[in-house]
Design an enzyme around this catalytic site. Structure first.
Site, PDB file in Angstrom:
ATOM      1  N   GLU A  78      -0.456 -23.377  20.674  1.00 23.27           N
ATOM      2  CA  GLU A  78      -0.479 -23.389  18.952  1.00 23.27           C
ATOM      3  C   GLU A  78       0.127 -22.090  18.481  1.00 23.27           C
ATOM      4  O   GLU A  78      -0.244 -21.224  19.048  1.00 23.27           O
ATOM      5  CB  GLU A  78      -1.959 -23.635  18.557  1.00 23.27           C
ATOM      6  N   LYS A 104      -0.864 -30.956  11.463  1.00 25.69           N
ATOM      7  CA  LYS A 104      -2.225 -30.922  11.874  1.00 25.69           C
ATOM      8  C   LYS A 104      -2.917 -31.808  10.702  1.00 25.69           C
ATOM      9  O   LYS A 104      -3.047 -31.413   9.428  1.00 25.69           O
ATOM     10  CB  LYS A 104      -2.811 -29.510  11.970  1.00 25.69           C
ATOM     11  N   CYS A 161      -5.402 -27.800  18.747  1.00 22.16           N
ATOM     12  CA  CYS A 161      -6.832 -27.252  18.845  1.00 22.16           C
ATOM     13  C   CYS A 161      -8.272 -27.908  18.296  1.00 22.16           C
ATOM     14  O   CYS A 161      -8.448 -28.969  19.143  1.00 22.16           O
ATOM     15  CB  CYS A 161      -6.716 -25.890  17.782  1.00 22.16           C
TER      16      CYS A 161
END
Length: 470
Positions: free
Chosen positions: A293, A347, A399
């Site tokens: 990330e 995301k 994540c």
């Protein structure tokens, strides 16, 4: 161990109560063997002599709750060593035993200890939440955030353990994983069994809870009922299986400190390291390279680096994390560079208080300024996204998304997860994260390829055995 702790707790409390009665009797010149009532007036008059015993009673409460919480969390903290050494067989034995012990603890916690038990469990599991403030102008808030998080879970556990009825405790333990304070859904006792011989679906978890209860509280012959429930919860087909991965994948682990990553004077060095990794992967014949990330810690789609990455993508597919800007909105995104073109997947599930403030806007704006330096947070993507490479379909996750059920619900075969654990390391966070990922991988039969900054990368198998440290 649990029996010893509870016996010690009850014995000490009873002894202290007897001392209080003896002090009353002595002050009032009353012998305990005489049947003489102490009036309310006398109790108020001499009640002050109980004060010196209160600290002793509270210390017993706190110590007992702390010990029970420590035993309850052994499946988490014990795994640190097993993950580090990659002792998979020993890990399964350890987690099977101590995850069952955690369930037993749940039935044995006295109501008087419920709040402090929850307080210490919350602190032990999530103390690291405040560590990201090390990289903000407000590092002094770290102890306050740790205390606040522990306090929230103290109150949650107070109500979950309010009644000692076994049926109530079974119900609340089943419902616990649906309680998400501020949208944070990492408290899943189910996931304690991620690396055990038991299945991890809800029906199996119910059988485990019921089996532990029956085995502990039934007598003699009836204990076999508990064994039968545990027998039903065993994962008969998922101990070990063969997983197939597309060939030629290079998973990168980086070790860039969070306090250095976002400083402009370090950008050239970070870029050079990443480009060097790509060139080495090309020379070794790899087909795909996966970075963590925000490996490029800037808005990548507006940067000078895009032409070079597009050129390199003609020789190797590049999966990397970076920020993305569109129409004034900033996204945390996965970029896919392939055959001279690129696409992105934003995301969808943002981390509470890390990437968004889970409060109404009029309350959230002051926190945005504190946390992000601006009066806005990152923007959310619309829905989970997939990409295809050589006929293999991959789900993309970043994540916190890797521990969210929404990313697994359509049972993707492969999930590429990229993370930056530098916000929270060193801490227990990567261990909790890995157990949750394993939990969902087993439920939804998904192979997870995880590239990480500042903790080891790995591949998660949907079977109990078969994980691979990278």
């Amino acid at each position: 161990m649990l029996i010893l702790v509870l016996k010690s707790y009850h014995s000490t409390i009873n002894n202290l109560k007897i001392k209080i009665l003896k002090i009353k009797a002595k002050i009032l010149n009353i012998h305990l063997h005489k049947n003489i009532n102490i009036t309310i007036k006398d109790q108020k008059k001499y009640g002050i002599f109980r004060i010196w015993l209160y600290p002793k009673i509270w210390s017993i409460y706190l110590i007992s709750a702390l010990i029970l919480a420590m035993i309850f969390l052994l499946p988490i903290y014990g795994n640190v060593w097993f993950f580090y050494k990659n002792y998979q067989n020993a890990l399964i034995i350890f987690d099977t035993i101590f995850a069952l012990l955690s369930v037993w603890i749940w039935f044995g916690v006295p109501k008087k200890l419920a709040f402090w038990f929850g307080f210490f469990v919350g602190l032990g599991l999530f103390y690291w939440v405040g560590l990201s403030f090390r990289f903000s102008p407000f590092p002094f808030l770290i102890p306050l955030i740790m205390f606040f998080v522990a306090l929230i879970y103290g109150f949650i556990f107070y109500f979950l353990l309010f009644f000692t009825s076994s049926f109530y405790r079974i119900l609340t333990l089943m419902l616990m994983s649906y309680i998400h304070p501020f949208g944070f859904d990492w408290l899943k006792v189910d996931a304690f069994f991620s690396y055990s011989i038991f299945s991890v679906d809800k029906l199996s978890f119910f059988c485990i809870i019921t089996g532990v209860w029956a085995f502990v509280y039934f007598k003699r012959f009836y204990k076999i009922l508990g064994i039968c429930f545990l027998f039903l919860a065993l994962d008969w087909g998922g101990i070990k299986g063969k997983i197939t991965l597309p060939s030629g994948i290079e998973v990168i682990t980086t070790n860039i400190n969070q306090n250095l990553k976002w400083q402009s004077e370090n950008l050239n060095n970070i870029i050079w390291l990443n480009i060097d990794s790509i060139n080495k992967a090309i020379l070794s014949g790899k087909k795909m390279i996966i970075f963590p990330e925000t490996t490029f810690p800037f808005i990548l789609n507006k940067s000078f680096l895009m032409p070079e990455l597009l050129t390199l993508s003609k020789k190797i597919t590049i999966i990397t994390g970076a920020l993305r800007e569109e129409e004034g909105q900033i996204y945390n995104s996965t970029y896919i560079f392939q055959n001279g073109h690129f696409t992105y997947i934003d995301k969808v599930v943002l981390a509470p208080f890390g990437e968004k403030i889970p409060l109404p806007d009029f309350l959230a704006k002051p926190f945005y300024k504190i946390f992000f330096g601006e009066e806005y947070s990152l923007s959310e993507g619309k829905k989970p996204g997939n990409f295809t490479i050589d006929n293999d379909v991959f789900r993309s996750a970043i994540c916190y998304e890797g521990t969210s059920e929404i990313m697994y619900q359509d049972k993707p075969k492969y999930l590429i997860l990229i993370s930056n654990n530098g916000w929270f390391t060193p801490s227990i966070e990567p261990i909790v994260q890995r157990m949750l990922i394993k939990y969902y991988a087993r439920i939804y039969d998904t192979i997870v390829i995880h590239s990480i900054n500042q903790s080891p990368s790995y591949i998660i198998s949907p079977f109990i055995l078969g994980d691979e440290n990278l």
